[in-house]
Design an enzyme around this catalytic site. Structure first.
Site, mmCIF file in Angstrom:
data_model
loop_
_atom_site.group_PDB
_atom_site.id
_atom_site.type_symbol
_atom_site.label_atom_id
_atom_site.label_comp_id
_atom_site.label_asym_id
_atom_site.label_seq_id
_atom_site.Cartn_x
_atom_site.Cartn_y
_atom_site.Cartn_z
ATOM 1 N N GLY A 45 0.876 -1.131 0.046
ATOM 2 C CA GLY A 45 -0.079 0.056 -0.094
ATOM 3 C C GLY A 45 0.822 1.132 -0.109
ATOM 4 O O GLY A 45 0.588 2.283 -0.593
ATOM 5 N N CYS A 46 1.847 1.195 0.719
ATOM 6 C CA CYS A 46 2.730 2.432 0.843
ATOM 7 C C CYS A 46 3.569 2.631 -0.418
ATOM 8 O O CYS A 46 3.662 3.907 -0.875
ATOM 9 C CB CYS A 46 3.638 2.194 2.050
ATOM 10 N N THR A 47 4.004 1.662 -1.209
ATOM 11 C CA THR A 47 4.572 1.672 -2.363
ATOM 12 C C THR A 47 3.726 2.243 -3.380
ATOM 13 O O THR A 47 3.806 3.171 -4.094
ATOM 14 C CB THR A 47 5.146 0.269 -2.748
ATOM 15 N N SER A 50 3.033 6.088 -2.438
ATOM 16 C CA SER A 50 4.396 6.953 -2.966
ATOM 17 C C SER A 50 4.679 6.761 -4.379
ATOM 18 O O SER A 50 4.850 7.911 -4.933
ATOM 19 C CB SER A 50 5.451 6.172 -2.221
#
Length: 153
Positions: A45-47, A50
């Site tokens: 999710g963070c990838t 970002s």
């Protein structure tokens, strides 16, 4: 956990980025800045969140908008994340989560029935005067850019 609202003054911070440089929110006065909080570098999710912001950077730059990512990860982990995905914007280490608490994004989470404290994925648009123009708590990775663009126009 107290949350922020549109019109509030963005809480000041000074944190170290992935390259060991101190970054202050006050450095961006006179410019708009997207500040987003993510739980952990180099997770799916963070990838996605970002990389979506990275891909929106050409449009943001035209609008005079900067991007700052913040997570509890150490600067070394942020550096690996930046190098791997060529994010090219500051990724700040909030290891003691004091900034996350000030922004109202540190709270109770649940995973597989286990409760723990962590970052509530969120995004904010800070205007040229340091006030919040957009506030998005519990934002999904895929909705971050569209919601931010909605505020930026």
């Amino acid at each position: 956990m107290s949350t922020l609202a549109v019109g509030d003054k963005a809480p000041a911070f000074t944190l170290v980025d992935q390259n060991g440089n101190k970054v202050r929110l006050s450095q961006f006065k006179g410019r708009k800045v997207v500040v987003y909080f993510y739980p952990k570098a180099d997770t799916p999710g963070c990838t996605q969140q970002s990389c979506n912001l990275r891909d929106a950077m050409p449009n943001f730059k035209k609008l005079g908008v900067d991007v700052i990512g913040i997570s509890p990860d150490k600067p070394e982990k942020q550096k690996k994340f930046d190098d791997k995905y060529k994010l090219k914007f500051p990724l700040l280490a909030d290891e003691d989560h004091a900034v996350a608490e000030a922004w109202g994004v540190w709270g109770e989470k649940s995973l597989y029935g286990k409760k723990f404290m962590g970052i509530i994925r969120s995004a904010f648009v800070v205007d040229e005067k340091g006030k919040l123009a957009g506030v998005f708590y519990k934002v999904s990775p895929k909705d971050t850019v569209p919601k931010v663009k909605g505020v930026l126009g």
